[in-house]
Design an enzyme around this catalytic site. Structure first.
Site, PDB file in Angstrom:
ATOM      1  N   TYR A  80       0.855  -1.198   0.000  1.00  0.00           N
ATOM      2  CA  TYR A  80       0.000   0.000   0.000  1.00  0.00           C
ATOM      3  C   TYR A  80       0.881   1.236   0.000  1.00  0.00           C
ATOM      4  CZ  TYR A  80      -3.909  -3.029   1.022  1.00  0.00           C
ATOM      5  OH  TYR A  80      -4.869  -4.000   0.930  1.00  0.00           O
ATOM      6  N   SER A  81       0.607   2.167  -0.918  1.00  0.00           N
ATOM      7  CA  SER A  81       1.364   3.422  -0.924  1.00  0.00           C
ATOM      8  C   SER A  81       1.083   4.169   0.375  1.00  0.00           C
ATOM      9  CB  SER A  81       0.924   4.314  -2.082  1.00  0.00           C
ATOM     10  OG  SER A  81       1.240   3.724  -3.296  1.00  0.00           O
ATOM     11  N   CYS A 252      -0.190   7.786 -10.874  1.00  0.00           N
ATOM     12  CA  CYS A 252      -0.440   6.694  -9.936  1.00  0.00           C
ATOM     13  C   CYS A 252      -1.912   6.321  -9.900  1.00  0.00           C
ATOM     14  CB  CYS A 252       0.030   7.074  -8.533  1.00  0.00           C
ATOM     15  SG  CYS A 252      -0.033   5.681  -7.396  1.00  0.00           S
ATOM     16  N   GLU A 292       3.311   4.555 -11.553  1.00  0.00           N
ATOM     17  CA  GLU A 292       3.001   3.387 -10.720  1.00  0.00           C
ATOM     18  C   GLU A 292       1.527   3.085 -10.880  1.00  0.00           C
ATOM     19  OE1 GLU A 292       5.972   3.104  -6.918  1.00  0.00           O
ATOM     20  OE2 GLU A 292       3.818   2.861  -6.546  1.00  0.00           O
ATOM     21  N   TYR A 294      -1.479  -0.193 -11.326  1.00  0.00           N
ATOM     22  CA  TYR A 294      -1.792  -1.627 -11.312  1.00  0.00           C
ATOM     23  C   TYR A 294      -3.255  -1.841 -11.036  1.00  0.00           C
ATOM     24  CZ  TYR A 294      -0.676  -1.087  -6.271  1.00  0.00           C
ATOM     25  OH  TYR A 294      -0.571  -0.675  -4.988  1.00  0.00           O
TER      26      TYR A 294
END
Ligand code: NAP
Length: 294
Positions: A80-81, A252, A292, A294
């Site tokens: 987790y960011s 992101c 980043e 996903y």
């Protein structure tokens, strides 16, 4: 210089691995979206003992969900960011914040499936002890020089690292920091996480935020409004900042946004006779292009 926005050379990495994770305590877990709204985004604050953990803005922490996987091995951590700056929301250097969306999926038989790690985190209560690994990530970090403009493009929980970036940025003297422009895409108005914080930042002359509310706004040709459409609608001022060689660009969130953003930037580059792919590669080499998804 102490107040320099420059990235320190020593990047803390994988201080804790799954075999020997750090034990942390949940000190806050609150819903960011209204009760009953489609999406449940939560703000989860974890406390660690002084001196045990270090991280930089843009890095991620790993949370291994309890239990065993299908092979009978302990579940691997989900990354987790981190949504707080290196000192944490309380400024003590003993906590970090995660922004988590409760994952509720429907399988092919119409059965509801709950995401293991996200539901574990969303259900954690203050006082609960969790295991944590990391920090992970050595590329998606603040620019390594003062006065570097930043363009940050987020969808959904992809906002997390930018909250960390902007907490750090806000503490720099104005003369030492570059212009910061945030483009944030969510499904509904009520999903605009940390909206008040962005509104407050708008008082800074060197900050701007623009939203793309996909299920409430339409593009001129009638599609859902995505971040790449907002970028196209803003046009020249954003392109000028983003395409300047010194500007650091960060993307992101959801995977599909990358190709959408590339398409918009390609069009905008072509309109002014610039080769976008070349410019992007130059930026990447100069550590001014970070994705980043996903
Ligand atoms: P979400 O609510 O599913 O989506 C956020 C917004 O993105 C919505 O407005 C959605 O629109 C829009 N969107 C959908 N497809 C898009 C496309 N092709 N281009 C541009 N925008 C698009 O977001 P979420 O559930 O929070 O998921 C965010 C994603 O970010 C997850 O996949 C998560 O794993 C990832 N993430 C990555 C990192 C990281 O890499 N460090 C950190 C945090 C989150 P509609 O749904 O209305 O179509």
């Amino acid at each position: 210089m102490d107040h320099d926005i420059a990235q320190p050379r020593d990047i803390p990495l994988n201080l804790y691995k799954n075999a020997a994770p750090l034990h942390v305590t949940v000190i806050e877990n609150r819903r960011l979206t209204p009760e009953g709204s489609d999406n449940e985004f939560r703000h989860v604050v974890l406390r660690y003992p002084p001196g045990t953990y270090r991280y930089l803005e843009g890095q991620s922490a790993g949370i291994p969900p309890p239990g065993l996987n299908v092979r009978g091995r302990p579940n691997v951590p989900r990354l987790y960011s981190i949504a707080s700056d290196r000192l944490g929301d309380d400024g003590t250097g003993t906590s970090l914040t995660l922004t988590v969306k409760r994952l509720v999926l429907m399988d092919e038989n119409g059965e509801v499936r709950l995401g293991l790690a996200s539901n574990y985190l969303c259900d954690a209560r203050p006082g609960d002890e969790l295991k944590m690994t990391g920090p992970a990530g050595k590329d998606f970090l603040l620019p390594d020089g003062p006065r570097t403009p930043m363009v940050m493009i987020a969808t959904g929980t992809g906002i997390a690292p930018f909250r960390a970036f902007l907490q750090h940025w806000r503490q720099q003297p104005r003369a030492e920091r570059g212009f910061a422009w945030l483009i944030f895409g969510v499904q509904h108005d009520e999903d605009l996480m940390y909206h008040q914080e962005w509104q407050q930042l708008q008082e800074e002359p060197d900050f701007r935020v623009d939203y793309a509310i996909s299920r409430e706004e339409r593009t001129p040709d009638g599609r859902r409004m995505y971040v790449q459409d907002r970028m196209r609608a803003i046009g020249q001022p954003l392109w000028e900042l983003l395409s300047a060689p010194e500007t650091a660009v960060y993307v992101c969130g959801i995977k599909g946004m990358e190709i959408g953003i590339e398409t918009t930037l390609n069009e905008q580059a072509q309109a002014v006779g610039v080769d976008w792919v070349r410019l992007r590669e130059e930026k990447r080499e100069a550590r001014r292009w970070h994705v980043e998804v996903y």
